[in-house]
Scaffold this active site. Structure first.
Site, short mmCIF file in Angstrom:
data_model
loop_
_atom_site.label_atom_id
_atom_site.label_comp_id
_atom_site.label_asym_id
_atom_site.label_seq_id
_atom_site.Cartn_x
_atom_site.Cartn_y
_atom_site.Cartn_z
N ASN A 55 58.10 60.83 22.32
CA ASN A 55 59.35 60.75 23.06
C ASN A 55 60.51 60.78 22.07
O ASN A 55 60.79 59.78 21.41
CB ASN A 55 59.37 59.46 23.89
CG ASN A 55 60.67 59.30 24.67
OD1 ASN A 55 61.45 60.23 24.82
ND2 ASN A 55 60.90 58.10 25.18
N LYS A 57 63.59 60.98 22.66
CA LYS A 57 64.79 60.31 23.20
C LYS A 57 66.03 61.19 22.96
O LYS A 57 65.93 62.42 23.04
CB LYS A 57 64.93 58.91 22.59
CG LYS A 57 63.66 58.07 22.80
CD LYS A 57 63.83 56.63 22.39
CE LYS A 57 62.53 55.88 22.60
NZ LYS A 57 62.64 54.45 22.27
N HIS A 139 60.86 54.77 31.89
CA HIS A 139 60.96 54.21 30.54
C HIS A 139 61.88 52.99 30.56
O HIS A 139 62.83 52.92 31.35
CB HIS A 139 61.50 55.27 29.57
CG HIS A 139 61.37 54.89 28.14
ND1 HIS A 139 62.26 54.04 27.51
CD2 HIS A 139 60.46 55.22 27.19
CE1 HIS A 139 61.90 53.88 26.25
NE2 HIS A 139 60.80 54.58 26.04
N GLU A 141 64.22 52.08 28.78
CA GLU A 141 65.65 52.37 28.59
C GLU A 141 66.29 52.85 29.89
O GLU A 141 67.46 52.57 30.15
CB GLU A 141 65.81 53.39 27.47
CG GLU A 141 65.44 52.81 26.11
CD GLU A 141 65.01 53.84 25.09
OE1 GLU A 141 64.61 53.42 23.99
OE2 GLU A 141 65.05 55.05 25.38
N GLU A 209 54.47 49.72 27.72
CA GLU A 209 55.38 49.55 26.59
C GLU A 209 56.04 48.17 26.64
O GLU A 209 56.96 47.95 27.43
CB GLU A 209 56.49 50.60 26.64
CG GLU A 209 56.00 52.03 26.60
CD GLU A 209 57.16 53.01 26.54
OE1 GLU A 209 57.24 53.75 25.56
OE2 GLU A 209 57.99 52.99 27.46
N GLY A 215 61.24 50.05 19.17
CA GLY A 215 62.33 50.26 18.22
C GLY A 215 62.72 49.02 17.43
O GLY A 215 63.73 49.01 16.73
N SER A 255 56.53 50.72 18.82
CA SER A 255 56.49 50.74 17.36
C SER A 255 55.12 51.13 16.82
O SER A 255 54.61 50.52 15.87
CB SER A 255 56.93 49.38 16.79
OG SER A 255 58.27 49.11 17.13
#
Length: 292
Positions: A55, A57, A139, A141, A209, A215, A255
């Protein structure tokens, strides 16, 4: 005259984007055969094809993307691992043209209807039109930054599947939820929303996730990740069916690096990875080959 112009334009377009047309055929015909051959009756992890998604992003430009695609195209990738690249929408056609057809391409989002007055949105039909086979939905985000609800995400997944896309359906808990001991409650709620809309799970991959590990450099230990994956598989068996539980692939995302991928890949209920930052680096090849 019109016919001549059309043929000339088509010839020029196919010359510029030869792989787009070749991969579209593979998407609509070859992929059906691929999934038809899956063994859905066994709960052995060997029956679930390992799947690694990258991904990107909101990262990259034409030059850097061309370099990444060159690395992936020239690398010796594990042929038994399915690879999918999620890139920014504006570069989807470029990536589809540069990557071999054996590597899937995913949109990073899509809306719940095929067309209309929805400024800035992209429909599954549009993704398919440019040769894209997959879409990443739900996701963290999208949930945290853009306030997408469980229900909206499930509706988007339902429509994407109906339009013929394959879906990477994301779930995961925040650090506060993890520390409060609510991990299982959160992932069950998110999965239940999907289950209310999805009846056929053949073209779905779930990506677990933990938000606190995306991140941040923090990673759930292999045992922590396996614990949640095993719980999800138990929930699937009880709430949907033992067959779906045995066949549905569950990726881990948070990560993942070339250094920890092999240990994570050894766990029986981890069927791949959804990788963020590391998918922009050469070490992504090592992650893809984690099962070798």
């Amino acid at each position: 005259m019109k016919s001549v112009v059309s043929q000339a334009f088509l010839g020029k377009f196919t010359a510029v984007f030869p792989k787009l047309f070749k991969c579209q055929w593979k998407t609509y015909e070859g992929q059906k055969k691929l999934f038809a051959n899956f063994n859905t009756d066994s709960n052995n992890m060997a029956s679930r094809q390992f799947c690694v998604g990258g991904n990107w992003k909101m990262n990259g430009d034409q030059k850097s993307i061309a370099e990444i695609c060159k690395v992936l195209s020239g690398a010796a990738l594990d042929p038994s691992t399915q690879v999918v690249i999620g890139c920014p929408a504006i570069y989807l056609m470029q990536v589809r043209n540069l990557l071999p057809c054996s590597i899937g391409v995913a949109g990073q989002n899509s809306y719940k209807v095929s067309k209309g007055a929805f400024t800035g949105e992209i429909s599954p039909a549009m993704l398919k039109d440019v040769g894209v086979e997959w879409v990443i939905l739900g996701h963290s985000e999208r949930r945290a930054i853009f306030n997408e609800s469980d229900e909206l995400i499930a509706e988007k997944a339902e429509h994407a599947l109906a339009e013929g896309l394959k879906v990477i359906a994301c779930i995961g808990e925040s650090l506060q939820e993890r520390e409060a001991g609510k991990t299982n409650d959160v992932v069950e709620r998110q999965m239940a929303a999907y289950a209310n809309k999805i009846k056929d799970w053949t073209n779905v991959v779930v990506a677990y996730e933990p938000v606190w590990a995306i991140g941040t450099g923090k990673t759930a230990t292999p045992d922590q990740a396996q614990e949640v994956h095993a719980h999800l598989r138990k929930w699937l068996a009880e709430k949907i069916s033992p067959q779906v539980s045995a066949s549905l692939r569950i990726q881990y995302g948070g990560s993942v690096t070339g250094a920890n991928a092999k240990e994570l890949a050894k766990k029986p209920d981890i069927d791949g990875f959804l990788v963020g930052g590391a998918s922009l680096k050469p070490e992504f090849v090592d992650i893809i080959n984690a099962r070798q």
